[in-house]
Design a protein around this motif. Structure first.
Motif, PDB file in Angstrom:
ATOM      1  N   TRP A   1      48.636  45.574  39.646  1.00 28.29           N
ATOM      2  CA  TRP A   1      48.335  44.472  40.796  1.00 28.29           C
ATOM      3  C   TRP A   1      47.610  43.337  40.489  1.00 28.29           C
ATOM      4  N   GLN A   2      47.240  43.112  39.038  1.00 30.98           N
ATOM      5  CA  GLN A   2      46.465  41.941  38.512  1.00 30.98           C
ATOM      6  C   GLN A   2      45.133  42.036  39.094  1.00 30.98           C
ATOM      7  N   TRP A   3      44.478  42.810  39.399  1.00 26.82           N
ATOM      8  CA  TRP A   3      43.181  43.013  39.975  1.00 26.82           C
ATOM      9  C   TRP A   3      42.043  42.979  38.950  1.00 26.82           C
ATOM     10  N   PRO A   4      40.952  41.929  38.901  1.00 26.27           N
ATOM     11  CA  PRO A   4      40.026  42.001  37.972  1.00 26.27           C
ATOM     12  C   PRO A   4      39.046  43.134  38.234  1.00 26.27           C
ATOM     13  N   VAL A   5      38.848  43.925  37.177  1.00 23.13           N
ATOM     14  CA  VAL A   5      38.097  45.200  37.519  1.00 23.13           C
ATOM     15  C   VAL A   5      36.954  45.280  36.312  1.00 23.13           C
ATOM     16  N   LEU A   6      35.954  45.820  36.469  1.00 24.48           N
ATOM     17  CA  LEU A   6      34.961  46.190  35.316  1.00 24.48           C
ATOM     18  C   LEU A   6      34.433  47.679  35.637  1.00 24.48           C
ATOM     19  N   PRO A   7      33.923  48.157  34.538  1.00 25.94           N
ATOM     20  CA  PRO A   7      33.048  49.403  34.903  1.00 25.94           C
ATOM     21  C   PRO A   7      31.535  49.274  35.522  1.00 25.94           C
ATOM     22  N   GLY A   8      31.521  50.373  36.530  1.00 23.45           N
ATOM     23  CA  GLY A   8      30.229  50.212  37.107  1.00 23.45           C
ATOM     24  C   GLY A   8      29.266  50.871  36.175  1.00 23.45           C
ATOM     25  N   VAL A   9      27.896  50.612  36.595  1.00 24.91           N
ATOM     26  CA  VAL A   9      26.831  51.341  35.637  1.00 24.91           C
ATOM     27  C   VAL A   9      26.806  52.636  35.601  1.00 24.91           C
TER      28      VAL A   9
END
Length: 209
Positions: free
Chosen positions: A18-26
């Motif tokens: 999807w080309q969505w920018p993601v990152l890990p939560g804390v």
């Protein structure tokens, strides 16, 4: 035997398909701990927010995503909303379920829906804060239960653990058409939800709960 998708699988799908920018939560301070791993002992969204890396680090680069979750395989998946990424309108789960049934009956086309035990989030096309402000100003009344996840915001994605317990899931999964993933405009969704909220006994909102 079918393998259960991991958080890494979900993060990579968001980033690559999807080309969505993601990152890990804390995340949580321990596997069975209700406490957030961040320094705030009174954190109101334990485990389900950015910390290190911060929200601006969100990426759709598969190598970066793989590196993050190789180090922290149990980290929640966060979508950085806005910009070129989807935004969302969220409301309480019970009210959302009723509203979606009503909107379906009216023939309204909805996009993906992210559900937690307490709230559902209807994904919409990207919008600016200015555009959202103009939209809300044009309405005589907007239910206070609505929340907006736009530019500079984030959204917890499946199959992460929800901050209040339980798990996040897709009530409606993203499905690509011939022109890619379709998302409704925020004006259409807010207008429909405002209409769906009217008529509660005592003049209240049907979207309050």
């Amino acid at each position: 035997m079918t393998r259960t998708p991991t958080l890494l699988d979900a993060a990579l799908t968001c980033a690559t398909a999807w080309q969505w920018p993601v990152l890990p939560g804390v995340g949580r301070s321990g596997a069975d701990s209700p406490r957030c791993a961040c320094p705030d002992p009174d954190c109101v969204v334990p485990g389900a927010h950015p910390f290190d890396p911060g929200l601006l680090a969100a990426s759709a680069d598969a190598r970066m995503v793989a590196w993050w979750w190789a180090r922290r395989p149990s980290a929640p998946v966060l979508l950085a909303t806005g910009g070129s990424a989807p935004c969302a309108v969220s409301l309480p789960a019970i009210a959302a379920a009723r509203a979606v049934v009503r909107l379906d009956a009216q023939g309204m086309r909805l996009g993906p829906i992210v559900a937690t035990p307490t709230r559902w989030s209807l994904l919409v096309a990207p919008y600016s804060l200015e555009r959202l402000g103009e939209l809300l100003y044009s309405k005589d009344h907007v239910p206070a239960s609505l929340r907006f996840h736009g530019e500079g915001g984030y959204l917890l994605l499946p199959p992460s653990a929800a901050s209040g317990g339980g798990q996040v899931h897709w009530e409606r999964e993203p499905v690509a058409g011939p022109d890619g993933l379709w998302l409704p405009e925020v004006e259409d969704v807010v207008h429909a939800l405002v209409e769906a909220s009217s008529g509660a006994p005592g003049g209240g909102s049907r979207l309050a709960y």
